[in-house]
Design a protein around this motif. Structure first.
Motif, PDB file in Angstrom:
ATOM      1  N   ASP A  46     -11.357  -9.733 -13.037  1.00  0.00           N
ATOM      2  CA  ASP A  46     -11.274  -8.618 -13.984  1.00  0.00           C
ATOM      3  C   ASP A  46     -10.194  -7.609 -13.598  1.00  0.00           C
ATOM      4  N   ALA A  47      -9.486  -7.858 -12.514  1.00  0.00           N
ATOM      5  CA  ALA A  47      -8.492  -6.899 -12.017  1.00  0.00           C
ATOM      6  C   ALA A  47      -7.243  -6.905 -12.894  1.00  0.00           C
ATOM      7  N   ARG A  48      -6.617  -5.758 -12.954  1.00  0.00           N
ATOM      8  CA  ARG A  48      -5.350  -5.578 -13.658  1.00  0.00           C
ATOM      9  C   ARG A  48      -4.271  -5.240 -12.638  1.00  0.00           C
ATOM     10  N   ARG A  49      -3.050  -5.675 -12.882  1.00  0.00           N
ATOM     11  CA  ARG A  49      -1.945  -5.374 -11.967  1.00  0.00           C
ATOM     12  C   ARG A  49      -1.677  -3.879 -11.932  1.00  0.00           C
ATOM     13  N   ASP A  50      -1.489  -3.388 -10.711  1.00  0.00           N
ATOM     14  CA  ASP A  50      -1.222  -1.977 -10.477  1.00  0.00           C
ATOM     15  C   ASP A  50      -0.196  -1.917  -9.359  1.00  0.00           C
ATOM     16  N   TYR A  51       0.921  -1.252  -9.599  1.00  0.00           N
ATOM     17  CA  TYR A  51       1.984  -1.226  -8.610  1.00  0.00           C
ATOM     18  C   TYR A  51       2.009   0.044  -7.774  1.00  0.00           C
ATOM     19  N   HIS A  52       0.892   0.765  -7.763  1.00  0.00           N
ATOM     20  CA  HIS A  52       0.742   1.843  -6.787  1.00  0.00           C
ATOM     21  C   HIS A  52       0.407   1.185  -5.454  1.00  0.00           C
ATOM     22  N   ARG A  53       0.466   1.922  -4.370  1.00  0.00           N
ATOM     23  CA  ARG A  53       0.132   1.341  -3.060  1.00  0.00           C
ATOM     24  C   ARG A  53      -1.286   0.817  -3.106  1.00  0.00           C
ATOM     25  N   HIS A  54      -1.453  -0.412  -2.707  1.00  0.00           N
ATOM     26  CA  HIS A  54      -2.762  -1.058  -2.699  1.00  0.00           C
ATOM     27  C   HIS A  54      -2.930  -1.819  -1.390  1.00  0.00           C
ATOM     28  N   TRP A  55      -4.157  -2.079  -1.059  1.00  0.00           N
ATOM     29  CA  TRP A  55      -4.464  -2.822   0.157  1.00  0.00           C
ATOM     30  C   TRP A  55      -4.909  -4.212  -0.242  1.00  0.00           C
ATOM     31  N   THR A  56      -4.507  -5.172   0.552  1.00  0.00           N
ATOM     32  CA  THR A  56      -4.966  -6.544   0.407  1.00  0.00           C
ATOM     33  C   THR A  56      -5.099  -7.126   1.809  1.00  0.00           C
ATOM     34  N   PRO A  57      -6.010  -8.055   2.015  1.00  0.00           N
ATOM     35  CA  PRO A  57      -6.134  -8.637   3.353  1.00  0.00           C
ATOM     36  C   PRO A  57      -4.975  -9.561   3.716  1.00  0.00           C
ATOM     37  N   LEU A  58      -4.022  -9.739   2.827  1.00  0.00           N
ATOM     38  CA  LEU A  58      -2.858 -10.580   3.104  1.00  0.00           C
ATOM     39  C   LEU A  58      -1.616  -9.697   3.078  1.00  0.00           C
ATOM     40  N   HIS A  59      -0.812  -9.804   4.116  1.00  0.00           N
ATOM     41  CA  HIS A  59       0.487  -9.127   4.115  1.00  0.00           C
ATOM     42  C   HIS A  59       1.469 -10.021   4.861  1.00  0.00           C
ATOM     43  N   LEU A  60       2.735  -9.687   4.752  1.00  0.00           N
ATOM     44  CA  LEU A  60       3.768 -10.485   5.387  1.00  0.00           C
ATOM     45  C   LEU A  60       4.455  -9.672   6.473  1.00  0.00           C
ATOM     46  N   ASP A  61       4.819 -10.347   7.555  1.00  0.00           N
ATOM     47  CA  ASP A  61       5.554  -9.744   8.655  1.00  0.00           C
ATOM     48  C   ASP A  61       6.980 -10.286   8.645  1.00  0.00           C
ATOM     49  N   VAL A  62       7.933  -9.403   8.852  1.00  0.00           N
ATOM     50  CA  VAL A  62       9.329  -9.796   8.969  1.00  0.00           C
ATOM     51  C   VAL A  62       9.718  -9.602  10.431  1.00  0.00           C
ATOM     52  N   VAL A  63      10.051 -10.698  11.112  1.00  0.00           N
ATOM     53  CA  VAL A  63      10.440 -10.639  12.521  1.00  0.00           C
ATOM     54  C   VAL A  63      11.928 -10.326  12.582  1.00  0.00           C
ATOM     55  N   VAL A  64      12.259  -9.281  13.334  1.00  0.00           N
ATOM     56  CA  VAL A  64      13.645  -8.803  13.409  1.00  0.00           C
ATOM     57  C   VAL A  64      14.082  -8.714  14.867  1.00  0.00           C
ATOM     58  N   GLU A  65      15.369  -8.743  15.081  1.00  0.00           N
ATOM     59  CA  GLU A  65      15.924  -8.597  16.431  1.00  0.00           C
ATOM     60  C   GLU A  65      15.962  -7.133  16.866  1.00  0.00           C
ATOM     61  N   ASP A  66      16.234  -6.228  15.929  1.00  0.00           N
ATOM     62  CA  ASP A  66      16.393  -4.806  16.217  1.00  0.00           C
ATOM     63  C   ASP A  66      15.534  -4.021  15.232  1.00  0.00           C
ATOM     64  N   LEU A  67      14.359  -3.602  15.683  1.00  0.00           N
ATOM     65  CA  LEU A  67      13.404  -2.923  14.802  1.00  0.00           C
ATOM     66  C   LEU A  67      13.981  -1.630  14.235  1.00  0.00           C
ATOM     67  N   ASP A  68      14.657  -0.852  15.040  1.00  0.00           N
ATOM     68  CA  ASP A  68      15.182   0.428  14.571  1.00  0.00           C
ATOM     69  C   ASP A  68      16.201   0.232  13.446  1.00  0.00           C
ATOM     70  N   ALA A  69      17.107  -0.722  13.598  1.00  0.00           N
ATOM     71  CA  ALA A  69      18.101  -0.990  12.560  1.00  0.00           C
ATOM     72  C   ALA A  69      17.437  -1.550  11.297  1.00  0.00           C
ATOM     73  N   ALA A  70      16.472  -2.452  11.470  1.00  0.00           N
ATOM     74  CA  ALA A  70      15.780  -3.039  10.318  1.00  0.00           C
ATOM     75  C   ALA A  70      14.977  -1.980   9.571  1.00  0.00           C
ATOM     76  N   LEU A  71      14.350  -1.080  10.307  1.00  0.00           N
ATOM     77  CA  LEU A  71      13.585  -0.005   9.676  1.00  0.00           C
ATOM     78  C   LEU A  71      14.512   0.912   8.887  1.00  0.00           C
ATOM     79  N   ALA A  72      15.621   1.278   9.451  1.00  0.00           N
ATOM     80  CA  ALA A  72      16.580   2.142   8.748  1.00  0.00           C
ATOM     81  C   ALA A  72      17.061   1.475   7.463  1.00  0.00           C
ATOM     82  N   ARG A  73      17.350   0.174   7.524  1.00  0.00           N
ATOM     83  CA  ARG A  73      17.804  -0.580   6.352  1.00  0.00           C
ATOM     84  C   ARG A  73      16.715  -0.620   5.270  1.00  0.00           C
ATOM     85  N   ALA A  74      15.472  -0.891   5.677  1.00  0.00           N
ATOM     86  CA  ALA A  74      14.366  -0.963   4.716  1.00  0.00           C
ATOM     87  C   ALA A  74      14.104   0.403   4.073  1.00  0.00           C
TER      88      ALA A  74
END
Length: 132
Positions: free
Chosen positions: A59-87
């Motif tokens: 019965d759920a409807r799509r909502d693009y506000h911040r939502h929680w789900t038990p599934l998320h994805l991790d992006v493995v990076v070489e330089d966290l600080d640079a990747a964070l700034a880019r994101a």
């Protein structure tokens, strides 16, 4: 097994720009005006245009506000600080500070469509530092 990652978004052009600029993915195939395949990760990521309020699951409807789900994805990076700034420059929102653990560093993010992501930078032997 072949894994595909599908991400619902309400604005395909904005999503393509975000995932290109934040994570370095590039557009490959287009599926009409409703989807685009992004490459550059270990599995293809398909951005699927789905209007807010449309049927999601049950019965759920799509909502693009911040939502929680038990599934998320991790992006493995070489330089966290640079990747964070880019994101962040691409439109992501940091959800907390960078944290450190025996295996590496992590920061939680939300994309502009409400989906949760983590950036990970492995240090030393990565998860093997805590494996038993």
């Amino acid at each position: 097994m072949h894994l595909l990652i599908n991400i619902d978004v309400d604005d395909l052009a904005r999503a393509e720009a975000f995932y290109r600029d934040a994570f370095g993915l590039s557009a490959a195939r287009r599926f009409g005006d409703g989807a685009v395949e992004m490459l550059g990760a270990q599995a293809p990521i398909h951005l699927l245009r789905k209007p807010a309020g449309s049927n999601a699951a049950g019965d759920a409807r799509r909502d693009y506000h911040r939502h929680w789900t038990p599934l998320h994805l991790d992006v493995v990076v070489e330089d966290l600080d640079a990747a964070l700034a880019r994101a962040l420059a691409a439109g992501a929102r940091a959800e907390g500070e960078v944290r450190e653990a025996a295996w590496g560093r992590i920061v939680q993010l939300a994309d502009p469509f409400g989906h949760g992501w983590c950036l990970l930078q492995f240090l030393g032997r990565g998860y093997d530092e805590i494996a038993q």
